[in-house]
Design a protein around this motif. Structure first.
Motif, PDB file in Angstrom:
ATOM      1  N   LEU A 163       0.708  -1.252  -0.015  1.00 19.31           N
ATOM      2  CA  LEU A 163      -0.041  -0.153  -0.031  1.00 19.31           C
ATOM      3  C   LEU A 163       1.053   1.343  -0.014  1.00 19.31           C
ATOM      4  O   LEU A 163       2.076   1.224   0.432  1.00 19.31           O
ATOM      5  N   ALA A 164       0.226   2.351  -0.488  1.00 14.80           N
ATOM      6  CA  ALA A 164       1.215   3.598  -0.358  1.00 14.80           C
ATOM      7  C   ALA A 164       1.414   3.959   0.995  1.00 14.80           C
ATOM      8  O   ALA A 164       0.939   3.829   1.956  1.00 14.80           O
ATOM      9  N   PRO A 165       2.575   4.408   1.001  1.00 14.37           N
ATOM     10  CA  PRO A 165       3.271   4.816   2.645  1.00 14.37           C
ATOM     11  C   PRO A 165       2.201   5.883   3.096  1.00 14.37           C
ATOM     12  O   PRO A 165       1.958   6.683   2.535  1.00 14.37           O
ATOM     13  N   THR A 166       2.260   5.515   4.633  1.00 10.72           N
ATOM     14  CA  THR A 166       1.449   6.509   5.342  1.00 10.72           C
ATOM     15  C   THR A 166       2.485   7.274   6.178  1.00 10.72           C
ATOM     16  O   THR A 166       3.129   6.708   6.837  1.00 10.72           O
ATOM     17  N   VAL A 167       2.464   8.582   5.881  1.00  5.24           N
ATOM     18  CA  VAL A 167       3.507   9.325   6.540  1.00  5.24           C
ATOM     19  C   VAL A 167       3.011  10.209   8.068  1.00  5.24           C
ATOM     20  O   VAL A 167       1.982  10.708   7.583  1.00  5.24           O
ATOM     21  N   LEU A 168       3.659  10.035   8.873  1.00  6.82           N
ATOM     22  CA  LEU A 168       3.288  10.802  10.066  1.00  6.82           C
ATOM     23  C   LEU A 168       4.422  11.931  10.406  1.00  6.82           C
ATOM     24  O   LEU A 168       5.546  11.677  10.607  1.00  6.82           O
ATOM     25  N   ASN A 169       3.971  13.149  10.114  1.00  6.91           N
ATOM     26  CA  ASN A 169       4.756  14.134  10.485  1.00  6.91           C
ATOM     27  C   ASN A 169       4.595  14.862  11.786  1.00  6.91           C
ATOM     28  O   ASN A 169       3.529  15.438  12.160  1.00  6.91           O
ATOM     29  N   LEU A 170       5.527  14.927  12.723  1.00  4.19           N
ATOM     30  CA  LEU A 170       5.328  15.360  13.982  1.00  4.19           C
ATOM     31  C   LEU A 170       5.670  16.789  13.962  1.00  4.19           C
ATOM     32  O   LEU A 170       5.287  17.274  15.136  1.00  4.19           O
ATOM     33  N   ASN A 171       5.937  17.421  12.979  1.00  5.30           N
ATOM     34  CA  ASN A 171       6.094  18.929  12.824  1.00  5.30           C
ATOM     35  C   ASN A 171       7.132  19.509  13.983  1.00  5.30           C
ATOM     36  O   ASN A 171       6.696  20.747  14.257  1.00  5.30           O
ATOM     37  N   ARG A 172       8.095  18.917  14.550  1.00  2.00           N
ATOM     38  CA  ARG A 172       8.940  19.457  15.419  1.00  2.00           C
ATOM     39  C   ARG A 172      10.102  18.536  15.339  1.00  2.00           C
ATOM     40  O   ARG A 172      10.219  17.402  15.023  1.00  2.00           O
ATOM     41  N   ARG A 173      11.178  19.133  15.645  1.00  2.00           N
ATOM     42  CA  ARG A 173      12.565  18.427  16.060  1.00  2.00           C
ATOM     43  C   ARG A 173      12.300  17.663  17.269  1.00  2.00           C
ATOM     44  O   ARG A 173      11.915  18.197  18.328  1.00  2.00           O
ATOM     45  N   LEU A 174      13.191  16.451  17.140  1.00  2.00           N
ATOM     46  CA  LEU A 174      13.144  15.630  18.312  1.00  2.00           C
ATOM     47  C   LEU A 174      14.483  15.635  18.962  1.00  2.00           C
ATOM     48  O   LEU A 174      15.437  15.174  18.087  1.00  2.00           O
ATOM     49  N   ARG A 175      14.770  15.439  20.063  1.00  4.26           N
ATOM     50  CA  ARG A 175      16.121  14.979  20.959  1.00  4.26           C
ATOM     51  C   ARG A 175      15.725  14.079  21.908  1.00  4.26           C
ATOM     52  O   ARG A 175      15.052  14.609  23.013  1.00  4.26           O
ATOM     53  N   LEU A 176      16.151  12.774  21.801  1.00  4.03           N
ATOM     54  CA  LEU A 176      15.925  11.838  22.767  1.00  4.03           C
ATOM     55  C   LEU A 176      17.356  11.409  23.609  1.00  4.03           C
ATOM     56  O   LEU A 176      18.398  11.246  22.947  1.00  4.03           O
ATOM     57  N   GLU A 177      17.371  11.604  24.882  1.00  9.40           N
ATOM     58  CA  GLU A 177      18.384  11.223  25.824  1.00  9.40           C
ATOM     59  C   GLU A 177      18.453   9.928  25.769  1.00  9.40           C
ATOM     60  O   GLU A 177      17.439   9.049  25.359  1.00  9.40           O
ATOM     61  N   PRO A 178      19.538   9.357  26.229  1.00 11.40           N
ATOM     62  CA  PRO A 178      19.857   7.917  26.089  1.00 11.40           C
ATOM     63  C   PRO A 178      18.701   7.058  27.154  1.00 11.40           C
ATOM     64  O   PRO A 178      18.395   7.690  28.191  1.00 11.40           O
ATOM     65  N   ARG A 179      18.222   5.975  26.712  1.00 12.61           N
ATOM     66  CA  ARG A 179      17.106   5.346  27.230  1.00 12.61           C
ATOM     67  C   ARG A 179      15.940   5.927  27.316  1.00 12.61           C
ATOM     68  O   ARG A 179      14.803   5.690  27.800  1.00 12.61           O
TER      69      ARG A 179
END
Length: 243
Positions: free
Chosen positions: A14-30
């Motif tokens: 199927l055609a891809p479903t794109v989820l745009n969070l509209n913001r930059r992400l930064r995840l710390e370890p764990r």
């Protein structure tokens, strides 16, 4: 990216479903972030809703920070992305017992619109299949369902009528199910009903009388869609022949 299977046969990706969070992400370890995506309004939901009485399975691939690769035509992850693949996800059908069918028939007269739409979907797909089996009790039940839908259809608003048409399946002999309802849809001047009729009932015949009639319709929405749908069918058939 999901690849559905119906009756053991692969249905294509199927055609891809794109989820745009509209913001930059930064995840710390764990750290982790969980995002829920409702697939109801996507191509996945459209495919699933088309087969309410059948078991479906999916292979799914989720890609973080996806990028399109023109050379291969694939969706790939970038250097900072990630991906995970899940196989054999299943959507089980609602058992079509006599008690369930009776409950769906009763719901046709309920004011609850969600229950009405669920019942219309189940019954419209189930009835044509029941009339082609050897069990005479099942055949009689199928005829009862068809009669109920035929009586209910004129009372429905255009959205509910289009919804019903979308789920009408073919008989076990491959003939269109519930012909009287499909004929009523063909006579309709409502663009939604006519477009849904083409999408659900005309899938591989570019010379279908339904397409020809729609292309000649005075409503430009109906005529334009019919021409586009016919072009898409021709293109798909040509691609299949070239494989």
């Amino acid at each position: 990216l999901l690849t559905p299977r119906q009756g053991g046969q692969a249905g294509g990706t199927l055609a891809p479903t794109v989820l745009n969070l509209n913001r930059r992400l930064r995840l710390e370890p764990r750290e982790k972030l969980t995002v829920e995506l409702n697939l109801t309004a996507t191509r996945v939901g459209q495919f699933v809703f088309g087969y309410p009485n059948q078991r479906l399975s999916f292979d799914a691939r989720a890609v973080l920070d996806p990028n399109y690769e023109p050379r291969t035509g694939m969706i790939v992850r970038t250097a900072v992305g990630d991906e995970v693949t899940m196989r054999a996800l299943q959507r089980l059908p609602v058992p079509a017992t006599e008690q369930a069918v009776t409950r769906w028939l009763n719901a046709l007269n309920e004011p609850n619109r969600e229950m009405l739409f669920r019942s219309l979907a189940q019954l419209a797909q189930l009835a044509p299949l029941l009339t082609g089996v050897e069990d005479q009790n099942a055949v009689q039940l199928g005829l009862k369902v068809i009669q109920a839908i035929e009586e209910k259809y004129p009372q429905l608003d255009p959205i509910a009528q289009a919804w019903t048409v979308a789920f009408i399946s073919r008989t076990t002999e491959g003939q269109p199910g519930i012909p009287s309802v499909l004929d009523a849809a063909r006579r309709s001047d409502d663009p939604l009903i006519r477009i849904v009729l083409l999408l659900s009932q005309v899938r591989d015949d570019p010379e279908s009388p339904d397409l020809t009639a729609a292309m000649r319709h005075e409503n430009p929405r109906i005529a334009d869609f019919a021409r586009a749908h016919r072009g898409a069918i021709i293109q798909r058939l040509a691609e299949q022949a070239a494989q």
